[in-house]
Write an enzyme that holds these catalytic residues in place. Structure first.
Site, mmCIF file in Angstrom:
data_model
loop_
_atom_site.group_PDB
_atom_site.id
_atom_site.type_symbol
_atom_site.label_atom_id
_atom_site.label_comp_id
_atom_site.label_asym_id
_atom_site.label_seq_id
_atom_site.Cartn_x
_atom_site.Cartn_y
_atom_site.Cartn_z
ATOM 1 N N HIS A 118 -36.914 30.122 -14.372
ATOM 2 C CA HIS A 118 -37.959 30.389 -13.367
ATOM 3 C C HIS A 118 -37.349 31.100 -12.152
ATOM 4 O O HIS A 118 -38.043 31.317 -11.158
ATOM 5 C CB HIS A 118 -38.585 29.081 -12.880
ATOM 6 C CG HIS A 118 -39.399 28.353 -13.914
ATOM 7 N ND1 HIS A 118 -40.247 28.986 -14.778
ATOM 8 C CD2 HIS A 118 -39.513 27.016 -14.177
ATOM 9 C CE1 HIS A 118 -40.835 28.076 -15.556
ATOM 10 N NE2 HIS A 118 -40.408 26.884 -15.221
ATOM 11 N N SER B 258 -47.022 28.833 -16.427
ATOM 12 C CA SER B 258 -47.726 30.073 -16.784
ATOM 13 C C SER B 258 -47.677 30.358 -18.279
ATOM 14 O O SER B 258 -48.043 31.446 -18.699
ATOM 15 C CB SER B 258 -47.114 31.233 -16.011
ATOM 16 O OG SER B 258 -45.744 31.292 -16.310
HETATM 17 P P1 A3P Z 1 -52.558 23.761 -18.387
HETATM 18 O O1 A3P Z 1 -51.942 22.768 -17.480
HETATM 19 O O2 A3P Z 1 -53.530 24.674 -17.685
HETATM 20 O O3 A3P Z 1 -53.148 23.165 -19.606
HETATM 21 P P2 A3P Z 1 -45.420 26.099 -18.856
HETATM 22 O O4 A3P Z 1 -45.135 26.089 -20.305
HETATM 23 O O5 A3P Z 1 -45.024 27.382 -18.176
HETATM 24 O O6 A3P Z 1 -44.933 24.884 -18.173
HETATM 25 O O7 A3P Z 1 -47.012 26.128 -18.716
HETATM 26 C C1 A3P Z 1 -47.766 25.014 -19.077
HETATM 27 C C2 A3P Z 1 -49.193 25.468 -19.273
HETATM 28 O O8 A3P Z 1 -49.297 26.170 -20.511
HETATM 29 C C3 A3P Z 1 -50.134 24.275 -19.370
HETATM 30 O O9 A3P Z 1 -51.396 24.747 -18.906
HETATM 31 C C4 A3P Z 1 -50.111 24.024 -20.866
HETATM 32 O O10 A3P Z 1 -51.194 23.253 -21.337
HETATM 33 C C5 A3P Z 1 -50.152 25.444 -21.400
HETATM 34 N N1 A3P Z 1 -49.603 25.566 -22.759
HETATM 35 C C6 A3P Z 1 -48.560 24.890 -23.302
HETATM 36 N N2 A3P Z 1 -48.373 25.281 -24.572
HETATM 37 C C7 A3P Z 1 -49.294 26.236 -24.835
HETATM 38 C C8 A3P Z 1 -49.609 27.015 -25.995
HETATM 39 N N3 A3P Z 1 -48.935 26.883 -27.113
HETATM 40 N N4 A3P Z 1 -50.632 27.890 -25.900
HETATM 41 C C9 A3P Z 1 -51.344 28.019 -24.767
HETATM 42 N N5 A3P Z 1 -51.101 27.300 -23.642
HETATM 43 C C10 A3P Z 1 -50.091 26.419 -23.671
#
Ligand code: A3P
Length: 307
Positions: free
Chosen positions: A115, A53
């Site tokens: 989490h 998220s």
């Molecule tokens: P997507 O798979 O939709 O691209 P988490 O960090 O909670 O594991 O979430 C990962 C999600 O956040 C992934 O989404 C990832 O690409 C996105 N994400 C990671 N770094 C980010 C950033 N700096 N800004 C926006 N989204 C980011």
């Protein structure tokens, strides 16, 4: 563990139903240790989230806000360290190999990520004055993001989970730290009860206006940007440093692995709102959205697919 209900996780490992949530097998013992040994300090910061998220983003922003006078933009540790090294997960890093590490030696404020649902956090966190920042995302994009993530985590020759199977499991709450709605509601209610201690963000809102969220985050963390910093463009600099486009292309985030074995690159896919549209039919997305809406009804919280 043998007494806990077990399901197959999306990457082929196991999920255990513990205190009402599905805990991945690798995290279960660290979660026990966290609950047993963690002693919160009033100065602690806890970054909580549902998986996929925007946790990585929130870690980068929080670290940069707190350390903005220690490092210049050029020598920020974010250029050479994964945000997950700078802000460790309690269940995948801190307690992974050591049941009771000495956390008193860490510099203040200590920043941890988790989490673990609100109801299962160690009581010292809920009873102390420490601050929690929570980020969540609409269920449909999260499901798609998690499904891609699980494909990358697949061990050995485990058969990949089809998206239909993933969808089915998600609707039944069987996913890492699910059920989704219970997780989100736990932190939402905590935010309503203790607004000074719990801040609630949505990924979609952050994408829409990262500048004001960064400002809000700094205020909540007790280190608001001064008028001079605003004038000098410090907020924009931090937003740029922590942007998806910048972090994704850094060598450190393209290579290497977490102690849990997850490749650093798996945390950066495409970072879009509405990516579900390329993977899921509108009727399925609507079905899941309605399901979550029903569970959130009466809470005052909405998580729209298109905000
Ligand atoms: P997507 O798979 O939709 O691209 P988490 O960090 O909670 O594991 O979430 C990962 C999600 O956040 C992934 O989404 C990832 O690409 C996105 N994400 C990671 N770094 C980010 C950033 N700096 N800004 C926006 N989204 C980011």
């Amino acid at each position: 563990l043998l007494t806990l209900p077990e399901e197959r996780n999306w990457d082929g490992t196991s999920l255990y139903l513990y205190q009402g949530f599905w805990c991945p097998s690798i995290a279960i013992k660290p979660v026990f240790s966290f609950q047993q040994h963690f002693q919160a300090l009033d100065s602690d910061l806890i970054l909580a989230s549902t998986p996929k998220s925007g946790t990585t983003w929130l870690k980068a922003l929080t670290f940069s806000i707190l350390n903005r006078t220690r490092y210049t933009l050029k020598d920020s540790p974010l250029h050479t360290s994964s945000p997950h090294d700078l802000v460790p997960f309690v269940e995948f890093d801190v307690y992974l190999k050591n049941k009771s590490p000495n956390l008193m030696l860490l510099p203040s404020p200590r920043i941890f990520a988790t989490h673990v649902p609100y109801g299962s956090l160690p009581s010292s966190i809920k009873e102390s004055d420490c601050r929690i920042v929570y980020v969540c995302r609409n269920a449909v994009d999260q499901l798609i993001s998690y499904w891609h993530f699980a494909l990358k985590l697949r061990r050995g020759n485990v058969k990949p989970l089809s998206l239909d199977e993933g969808f089915e499991k998600f609707c039944h709450g069987v996913h890492s730290f699910g059920p989704f709605a219970d997780h989100v509601l736990g932190y939402w209610e905590a935010n309503l009860d203790r607004p000074k201690n719990v801040l609630f963000f949505k990924y979609e809102d952050m994408k829409e206006d990262v500048f004001s969220h960064t400002k809000r985050l700094a205020e909540f963390l007790g280190c608001p940007f001064s008028a001079m910093e605003e004038k000098q463009g410090v907020i924009q600099e931090i937003c740029g440093l922590c942007s998806f486009e910048n972090l994704k292309d850094l060598e450190v985030n393209k290579s290497g692995k977490r102690p849990s074995g997850v490749p650093n690159s798996a945390f950066f896919r495409n970072g879009k709102v509405g990516d579900w549209g390329d993977h899921l039919s509108p009727s399925k997305a609507e079905y899941l959205e309605k399901l979550i809406e029903e569970k959130l009804s009466g809470s005052g919280l909405t998580l729209k697919i298109c905000p």
